[in-house]
Design an enzyme around this catalytic site. Structure first.
Site, short mmCIF file in Angstrom:
data_model
loop_
_atom_site.label_atom_id
_atom_site.label_comp_id
_atom_site.label_asym_id
_atom_site.label_seq_id
_atom_site.Cartn_x
_atom_site.Cartn_y
_atom_site.Cartn_z
N LYS A 76 -10.18 -2.75 12.23
CA LYS A 76 -8.91 -2.38 12.88
C LYS A 76 -8.86 -2.98 14.29
O LYS A 76 -7.82 -3.44 14.75
CB LYS A 76 -8.74 -0.86 12.93
CG LYS A 76 -8.37 -0.25 11.58
CD LYS A 76 -6.98 -0.68 11.12
CE LYS A 76 -6.63 -0.17 9.75
NZ LYS A 76 -5.37 -0.69 9.21
N GLY B 70 -0.20 5.10 -1.12
CA GLY B 70 -1.15 5.89 -0.34
C GLY B 70 -0.49 7.03 0.41
O GLY B 70 0.74 7.22 0.34
N GLN B 71 -1.30 7.77 1.15
CA GLN B 71 -0.84 8.99 1.84
C GLN B 71 0.33 8.71 2.78
O GLN B 71 1.33 9.43 2.78
CB GLN B 71 -2.02 9.58 2.64
CG GLN B 71 -1.74 10.93 3.24
CD GLN B 71 -2.60 11.21 4.48
OE1 GLN B 71 -3.25 10.31 5.01
NE2 GLN B 71 -2.61 12.45 4.91
N LEU B 72 0.23 7.66 3.58
CA LEU B 72 1.29 7.31 4.52
C LEU B 72 2.44 6.59 3.81
O LEU B 72 3.62 6.83 4.09
CB LEU B 72 0.70 6.41 5.63
CG LEU B 72 1.67 5.84 6.66
CD1 LEU B 72 2.34 6.95 7.46
CD2 LEU B 72 0.93 4.89 7.60
N TYR C 205 -14.58 -0.04 9.15
CA TYR C 205 -13.13 0.23 9.26
C TYR C 205 -12.67 0.04 10.71
O TYR C 205 -11.68 -0.64 10.99
CB TYR C 205 -12.88 1.66 8.77
CG TYR C 205 -11.48 2.18 8.96
CD1 TYR C 205 -10.40 1.59 8.32
CD2 TYR C 205 -11.25 3.31 9.75
CE1 TYR C 205 -9.11 2.12 8.47
CE2 TYR C 205 -9.98 3.83 9.90
CZ TYR C 205 -8.91 3.23 9.27
OH TYR C 205 -7.65 3.75 9.42
N GLY D 31 0.84 -1.20 0.00
CA GLY D 31 0.00 0.00 0.00
C GLY D 31 0.87 1.25 0.00
O GLY D 31 0.54 2.25 0.64
N ARG E 240 -2.46 -0.83 -7.45
CA ARG E 240 -2.46 -0.16 -8.75
C ARG E 240 -1.07 0.40 -9.04
O ARG E 240 -0.35 0.78 -8.13
CB ARG E 240 -3.45 1.01 -8.75
CG ARG E 240 -4.86 0.60 -9.12
CD ARG E 240 -5.79 1.80 -9.05
NE ARG E 240 -6.00 2.22 -7.68
CZ ARG E 240 -6.89 1.67 -6.86
NH1 ARG E 240 -7.68 0.70 -7.28
NH2 ARG E 240 -7.02 2.08 -5.62
N ASP F 138 1.78 -1.85 -4.48
CA ASP F 138 0.43 -1.33 -4.38
C ASP F 138 -0.45 -2.10 -5.36
O ASP F 138 0.05 -2.69 -6.31
CB ASP F 138 0.40 0.18 -4.70
CG ASP F 138 -0.75 0.87 -4.00
OD1 ASP F 138 -0.53 1.50 -2.96
OD2 ASP F 138 -1.89 0.76 -4.49
C1 AKB Z 1 -9.96 7.98 8.65
O1 AKB Z 1 -10.41 9.13 8.81
O2 AKB Z 1 -10.63 7.01 8.31
C2 AKB Z 1 -8.50 7.76 8.96
C3 AKB Z 1 -8.28 7.32 10.37
C4 AKB Z 1 -8.55 8.23 11.48
O3 AKB Z 1 -7.87 6.22 10.58
N1 AKB Z 1 -7.75 8.94 8.70
#
Ligand code: AKB
Length: 323
Positions: free
Chosen positions: A149, A13-15, A145, A10, A38, A36
């Site tokens: 996590k 991505g941003q990180l 999400y 990945g 893509r 990644d």
């Molecule tokens: C999101 O907003 O989904 C992420 C996070 C806080 O994990 N930036």
């Protein structure tokens, strides 16, 4: 001693973009493999260096890359974030969960030295104490999400305890950097606002003015990640994931910080579905465990970040790197 060979999953991505650069500084250009799902744009690909296309849901391909480069560590960043996850809940679960399991399994099979798994403040929910959220407390996430996590943290702890996999993790707040745009998160407004401040001097925010969220400047996030990964294993008391604090602010406060540099900047508020997600998350985080275990301390506050973001986005626009 065997040289470390690192795979970042990945990485576009941003990180990922920033972490790859930092890892190349530490381990050398040839020791970091970016991947990644893509192919990134040409300019980004050049920046990433060695690149392999990889869907982390394909364990055969993952195995192929690990063998090809004799990988010893994996930073597994690929995930679907909070806002996009709510649009595609089943896919978010599949990617965020099975992707991690594939990485943890290959860590056992290939006896990898270390794994990094990013968690998030999204693991917390409405029953969590909102201010100075403790390391250990009620966690009832409301987004897919967040659920993924939280479950991921559990799997990391399980693989550490049962199989001895040295997997480490941080609960990132919203991450803010100028090198690339985030995608699909609830905290994304805090990146977008700086770009709009420079382009159009006005911003319509999808969160309400007094919504406080934990946030962090990218350099601090990279520093925390490398500090954690370089800490002696005996110092890592938490094998689920560490709370991590940078700063905490509302849309109104970030706008005021921008106005110190661009006085004519204006903000308006038009909350959408992301408001409910933000409302379920903490206002601020207690990271005393990370401070105690491996010496965590952030360098950036809101005004220092605002100045750095505006300066660098401006340079990026002038050079044509940011459009
Ligand atoms: C999101 O907003 O989904 C992420 C996070 C806080 O994990 N930036």
């Amino acid at each position: 001693m065997q040289k470390e060979s690192i795979l970042v999953i990945g990485s576009a991505g941003q990180l990922g973009v920033e972490l790859v650069a930092a890892l190349k500084n530490v381990y050398g250009e040839t020791q970091v493999v970016s991947s990644d799902v893509r192919e990134p744009a040409k300019i980004r690909k050049e920046e990433l260096g060695i690149f392999e296309k990889l869907d982390v849901l394909n364990p055969v391909r993952l195995n192929e890359i690990v063998e090809k480069y004799q990988i010893t560590q994996i930073y597994h960043l690929a995930a679907m974030l909070s806002a996009t996850g709510e649009k595609h809940p089943k896919h978010a679960w599949q990617l965020n969960m099975q992707g991690l399991i594939n990485v943890l399994d290959i860590a056992i099979e290939k006896k990898l030295h270390k794994i990094y798994f990013p968690s998030s403040i999204a693991v917390f929910g409405p029953t969590t104490p909102k201010d100075n959220t403790p390391q250990f407390c009620s966690m009832e996430p409301t987004t897919v999400y967040g659920i993924s996590k939280q479950a991921g943290e559990g799997w990391c702890n399980y693989y550490f305890k049962r199989y001895g996999v040295d997997v480490r993790s941080l609960r990132y707040p919203g991450l803010i950097g100028y090198k690339s745009m985030p995608g699909g998160g609830t905290t994304d407004y805090a990146v977008d606002i700086y770009h709009k401040a420079l382009y159009s001097k006005t911003y319509e925010c999808f969160l309400s003015e007094n919504t406080y969220l934990p946030m962090m400047y990218m350099d601090d996030a990279i520093k925390a990640t490398l500090d954690l990964m370089h800490a002696d294993a005996s110092k890592i008391a938490v094998r689920t994931s560490y709370n991590l604090n940078g700063m905490s602010f509302s849309p109104k406060e970030i706008a005021q910080s921008i106005q110190k540099i661009i006085p004519e900047f204006t903000i308006s508020y038009n909350p959408d579905f992301r408001q409910a997600i933000a409302d379920s998350w903490p206002n601020s985080i207690d990271d005393s465990q990370a401070q105690k275990d491996w010496g965590w301390k952030p360098d950036y506050d809101l005004d220092k970040m605002t100045q750095t973001m505006l300066e660098n986005i401006k340079i990026g626009i002038e050079k044509g790197i940011i459009v």
